[in-house]
Scaffold this motif. Structure first.
Motif, PDB file in Angstrom:
ATOM      1  N   PRO A   4       0.854  -1.071  -0.220  1.00 33.39           N
ATOM      2  CA  PRO A   4       0.017   0.024  -0.146  1.00 33.39           C
ATOM      3  C   PRO A   4       1.014   1.206  -0.032  1.00 33.39           C
ATOM      4  N   GLY A   5       0.567   2.216  -0.825  1.00 41.75           N
ATOM      5  CA  GLY A   5       1.136   3.616  -0.814  1.00 41.75           C
ATOM      6  C   GLY A   5       2.317   3.202  -1.828  1.00 41.75           C
ATOM      7  N   GLU A   6       2.768   2.429  -2.346  1.00 35.87           N
ATOM      8  CA  GLU A   6       3.963   2.391  -3.301  1.00 35.87           C
ATOM      9  C   GLU A   6       3.428   3.129  -4.846  1.00 35.87           C
ATOM     10  N   LYS A   7       4.373   3.829  -5.180  1.00 33.08           N
ATOM     11  CA  LYS A   7       4.072   4.274  -6.480  1.00 33.08           C
ATOM     12  C   LYS A   7       5.198   3.522  -7.661  1.00 33.08           C
ATOM     13  N   VAL A   8       4.295   2.745  -8.515  1.00 28.60           N
ATOM     14  CA  VAL A   8       5.126   1.557  -9.290  1.00 28.60           C
ATOM     15  C   VAL A   8       5.052   1.888 -10.713  1.00 28.60           C
ATOM     16  N   GLY A   9       6.003   1.805 -11.267  1.00 33.34           N
ATOM     17  CA  GLY A   9       6.467   2.269 -12.645  1.00 33.34           C
ATOM     18  C   GLY A   9       6.558   0.857 -13.407  1.00 33.34           C
TER      19      GLY A   9
ATOM     20  N   SER B 268      -9.791   7.209  -4.522  1.00 33.04           N
ATOM     21  CA  SER B 268      -9.370   5.790  -4.708  1.00 33.04           C
ATOM     22  C   SER B 268      -8.259   5.337  -3.891  1.00 33.04           C
ATOM     23  N   ASP B 269      -8.019   4.038  -3.662  1.00 38.26           N
ATOM     24  CA  ASP B 269      -6.882   3.471  -2.917  1.00 38.26           C
ATOM     25  C   ASP B 269      -5.805   2.923  -4.012  1.00 38.26           C
TER      26      ASP B 269
ATOM     27  N   ALA C  22       3.203  16.788  -9.982  1.00 37.35           N
ATOM     28  CA  ALA C  22       2.886  17.439  -8.489  1.00 37.35           C
ATOM     29  C   ALA C  22       1.733  16.706  -7.753  1.00 37.35           C
ATOM     30  N   TRP C  23       0.726  16.631  -8.610  1.00 34.36           N
ATOM     31  CA  TRP C  23      -0.510  16.010  -8.065  1.00 34.36           C
ATOM     32  C   TRP C  23      -0.074  14.639  -7.675  1.00 34.36           C
ATOM     33  N   LEU C  24       0.526  14.054  -8.447  1.00 35.89           N
ATOM     34  CA  LEU C  24       0.732  12.726  -7.977  1.00 35.89           C
ATOM     35  C   LEU C  24       1.838  12.273  -6.976  1.00 35.89           C
ATOM     36  N   LYS C  25       2.503  13.147  -6.871  1.00 40.48           N
ATOM     37  CA  LYS C  25       3.325  13.106  -5.579  1.00 40.48           C
ATOM     38  C   LYS C  25       2.642  13.332  -4.173  1.00 40.48           C
ATOM     39  N   LYS C  26       1.519  14.239  -4.297  1.00 42.70           N
ATOM     40  CA  LYS C  26       0.715  13.971  -3.107  1.00 42.70           C
ATOM     41  C   LYS C  26      -0.392  13.206  -2.848  1.00 42.70           C
ATOM     42  N   TYR C  27      -0.320  12.152  -3.975  1.00 40.67           N
ATOM     43  CA  TYR C  27      -1.620  11.189  -3.663  1.00 40.67           C
ATOM     44  C   TYR C  27      -1.306  10.126  -2.751  1.00 40.67           C
ATOM     45  N   GLU C  28      -2.025   9.725  -1.809  1.00 40.32           N
ATOM     46  CA  GLU C  28      -1.558   8.990  -0.722  1.00 40.32           C
ATOM     47  C   GLU C  28      -1.996   7.327  -1.133  1.00 40.32           C
ATOM     48  N   GLY C  29      -2.514   7.082  -2.196  1.00 38.00           N
ATOM     49  CA  GLY C  29      -2.824   5.602  -2.435  1.00 38.00           C
ATOM     50  C   GLY C  29      -1.404   4.985  -3.125  1.00 38.00           C
ATOM     51  N   THR C  30      -1.745   3.747  -3.884  1.00 41.31           N
ATOM     52  CA  THR C  30      -0.976   3.034  -4.419  1.00 41.31           C
ATOM     53  C   THR C  30      -1.317   3.505  -5.976  1.00 41.31           C
TER      54      THR C  30
ATOM     55  N   VAL D 279       7.906  10.348 -10.298  1.00 35.03           N
ATOM     56  CA  VAL D 279       6.743   9.989  -9.835  1.00 35.03           C
ATOM     57  C   VAL D 279       6.853   8.452  -9.071  1.00 35.03           C
ATOM     58  N   THR D 280       7.709   7.661  -9.547  1.00 38.11           N
ATOM     59  CA  THR D 280       7.701   6.405  -9.039  1.00 38.11           C
ATOM     60  C   THR D 280       8.830   6.047  -8.008  1.00 38.11           C
ATOM     61  N   ASN D 281       8.523   5.070  -7.220  1.00 39.27           N
ATOM     62  CA  ASN D 281       9.726   4.677  -5.927  1.00 39.27           C
ATOM     63  C   ASN D 281      10.148   3.173  -6.290  1.00 39.27           C
ATOM     64  N   VAL D 282       9.323   2.419  -7.217  1.00 36.44           N
ATOM     65  CA  VAL D 282       9.290   1.055  -7.388  1.00 36.44           C
ATOM     66  C   VAL D 282       9.269   1.064  -8.920  1.00 36.44           C
ATOM     67  N   THR D 283      10.038  -0.058  -9.339  1.00 35.51           N
ATOM     68  CA  THR D 283       9.833  -0.432 -10.722  1.00 35.51           C
ATOM     69  C   THR D 283       9.735  -1.896 -10.936  1.00 35.51           C
ATOM     70  N   LEU D 284       8.559  -2.243 -11.787  1.00 37.50           N
ATOM     71  CA  LEU D 284       8.024  -3.543 -12.068  1.00 37.50           C
ATOM     72  C   LEU D 284       8.477  -3.912 -13.285  1.00 37.50           C
TER      73      LEU D 284
END
Length: 657
Positions: free
Chosen positions: A26-31, A168-169, A190-198, A212-217
């Motif tokens: 939860p909360g990860e931003k995945v590319g 959304s989550d 900037a908007w996506l950086k503040k988004y709290e979901g996944t 935007v991302t902190n994980v790459t799949l």
């Protein structure tokens, strides 16, 4: 969390995932990255439930709300603001419950429905929607325009705003940067950086993924490989991994060759047979390391221009804009967007054209490309100027029923008629070979363009431009449909190009790699931009913040005006009720029945408002946050004002019955 365990996924007969496993927290931003056709969009379809795993286990929390950009082109006369507001599914459900409850005599249900509507943010929904719309590049004058009045690209921006409006989550974004200008892209980051979901995002924009991302799949060889970090870190880790794999493979091949040599030499000798057999078993037991199969690189180059006039062109007092429409009244003046531009374009310049959406970047490029005529002033072209123009809508002008070969043959005929052939090979076989350098093989050269992907169409347009041997390249958003490999190839080709480049793009990696100076189109003029792209991004974010504050202030003023109007209406109604008390009343039986119904309706509405008022007061007693207290107080004031009006009306009607 999202979990895939030994998942097999097929689309028709194609195997996309084979025993793939991964966990997304939860909360990860995945590319989500991988070659075209690897299965990125199919994995999205698994996430949103339109595809199901063929084997293995897939789990996503059932309570998670999902946001996704609809790929359907909206067809509606609904205005832009209302269309985006309707993307808030929680608000829509609350509004529907209010309507349903008002059709019943269940006043407790009505009170709860009104409270739920307030909790869903009904009071500021239009302002929130308009902030999204403006952030994505629309003008304030367009907020009430019908959705159908916008072009396809702008309607897709409204679909993106609608998805962001939805609570959304999990947010699934498939190429969200397509159709966006750089100003809208910076705002979206900037908007996506503040988004709290996944977030799971597919994109071919390197800097967007990095921001935007902190994980790459990575989807690779039907497996899912997870890397901690953004796209650049993924590239570094994968390069290191590939190097280690190649080294391990080379060492293993040496060992295998040594074992095989021993076996071949001694297997026939009785004294060495057991040792040879032992090595055969060792060879069989050895877990083979796969050879490194790197993605095939795509490269191309611009041919050396036949000549390089200097200056390429000169502008003196030029006004850029559009002529009046054909059906306009006589005497209608043209629309001027950028005016009084006096600048020269020199041989070898690399110019990036910046400017917020709607300022006229594309209009300037279209005019230089001869697609529009100057409204005023003069453009003087250098002798032998040969323009290669990639327009934003270039893919739309390709003929869908024609093949790449037919496009090239027609290009040869047009250039021959114009006397612009400069030593290019023009035989059909030569054209086939040239198309092959842009990855159009023997089958694709005769495939209808309409059946091709956006990336393949963009490659065809680039192929046609390269063949013309231009000395001035005008590129307006050339990367919209290009994957990362082709973008890299374009960047390299532009850096080796000996002519002049003028580039409009939201791909900052391309702008950084190619351009060494920037022009700013702003406030009706063109001027050098004294700064780099980071400075420009800060400027865009400041502009977006200013627009949001303006919308917030306008919304606040509108609410104040509405409250004043309601108070005035209540006062007028009370005065009318007071005056009517002194008038003689007489009513026939039919009128009496009508008055009785009115009395019942007023009493029902008063009961609903009394319940809502009690609920608001109870909520205020719980000491909510200051911002919420203000909103609750505003709503309570509106409820009490309406109650006062209804009480006066009840008294008046009661005396008449």
């Amino acid at each position: 969390m999202i979990t895939l365990k030994n998942v097999t996924l097929r689309r028709s007969a194609k195997l996309l995932l084979d025993g793939a496993s991964v966990t997304l927290n939860p909360g990860e931003k995945v590319g989500l990255v991988g070659r075209n056709g690897a299965g990125k969009s199919s994995l999205f379809a698994l996430f949103n439930g339109t595809l199901h795993e063929d084997a293995g286990e897939y789990y996503i929390p059932t309570q998670w709300r999902m946001g996704q950009v609809s790929q359907d082109m909206p067809e509606t006369e609904q205005n832009a603001t209302d269309f985006v507001v309707d993307g808030d599914t929680a608000l829509l459900a609350a509004q529907q419950e209010v309507t349903a409850s008002e059709a019943t005599d269940d006043y407790d249900r009505m009170a709860h429905a009104y409270m739920a509507l307030q909790d869903a943010g009904a009071h500021d929904a239009p302002a929130r929607a308009q902030a999204l719309i403006l952030g994505l590049g629309f003008k304030t004058t367009e907020l009430s325009n019908p959705v159908n009045s916008f072009s396809g690209g702008w309607r897709m921006r409204l679909q993106l705003a609608r998805a962001l409006m939805c609570p959304s989550d999990l947010l699934l974004l498939d190429e969200p940067t397509n159709h966006l200008d750089l100003d809208a892209l910076v705002w979206l980051e900037a908007w996506l950086k503040k988004y709290e979901g996944t977030i799971v995002v597919i994109s071919h924009d390197r800097e967007f993924l990095d921001a935007v991302t902190n994980v790459t799949l990575h989807i690779d060889a039907a497996k899912l490989v997870r890397y901690g970090g953004n796209y650049s870190k993924f590239e570094d880790m994968r390069a290191e991994q590939m190097t280690l794999q190649q080294n391990a493979f080379s060492k293993q091949q040496d060992k295998i060759a040594h074992l095989q040599k021993f076996i071949a030499r001694f297997k026939a000798k009785a004294s060495k047979a057991k040792q040879a057999q032992s090595r055969v078993k060792a060879l069989d037991r050895m877990e083979k390391i796969a050879p490194l199969l790197a993605d095939a690189d795509f490269t191309f180059e611009f041919k050396e221009p036949a000549n390089l006039p200097n200056p390429m062109l000169s502008m003196q007092g030029v006004n850029f804009g559009y002529p009046p429409p054909e059906d306009a009244a006589p005497g209608t003046p043209p629309t001027v967007i950028v005016q009084n531009v006096s600048r020269s374009v020199l041989a070898g310049q690399r110019i990036g054209i910046l400017g917020a959406n709607g300022q006229g970047k594309s209009t300037v490029v279209k005019t230089i490309a001869r697609a529009l005529k100057p409204i005023g002033g003069e453009i003087t072209e250098g002798k032998g100027l040969n323009i290669g123009y990639f327009a934003q809508q270039e893919l739309d002008v390709l003929r869908p029923l024609d093949t790449p070969l037919e496009h090239m043959i027609r290009l040869v005929k047009d250039m021959t008629a114009a006397g612009k052939i400069a030593g290019q090979a023009t035989r059909e076989q030569d054209l086939r070979s040239f198309l092959g350098t842009f990855n159009f093989g023997s089958d694709m050269v005769k495939q209808a363009v309409g059946s091709m992907s956006g990336g393949e169409k963009a490659r065809l347009v680039l192929c046609m431009i390269v063949w013309q041997r231009p000395n001035l390249l005008l590129l307006d958003e050339p990367t919209n449909h290009l994957d990362l490999a082709t973008r890299e190839a374009l960047s390299m080709a532009l850096n080796e190009f000996e002519g002049t480049v003028m580039l409009v793009s939201h791909d900052r990696a391309l702008l950084r790699a190619v351009c060494d100076e920037f022009w700013m189109v702003s406030r009706g003029g063109v001027a050098p931009f004294d700064g780099d792209l980071d400075d420009y991004q800060r400027y865009l974010l400041d502009e977006a913040k200013r627009q949001r504050e303006a919308i917030k202030e306008a919304s606040s003023n509108s609410a104040k005006a509405e409250r004043k109007a309601q108070q005035a209406e209540a006062t007028t109604a009370a005065q009318a009720a007071s005056t009517s008390k002194h008038k003689p009343k007489s009513a026939p039986s039919g009128a009496a029945r009508s008055l009785k119904r009115t009395l019942e309706e007023v009493e029902a509405r008063m009961a609903v408002l009394n319940l809502e008022g009690a609920a608001l007061e109870a909520h205020l007693c719980k000491s909510p946050p200051p911002a919420e207290i203000a909103e609750l107080g505003k709503r309570l004031k509106i409820v009490n004002d309406e109650l006062q009006t209804l009480e006066d009306q009840w008294l008046t009607v009661s005396e008449e019955t």
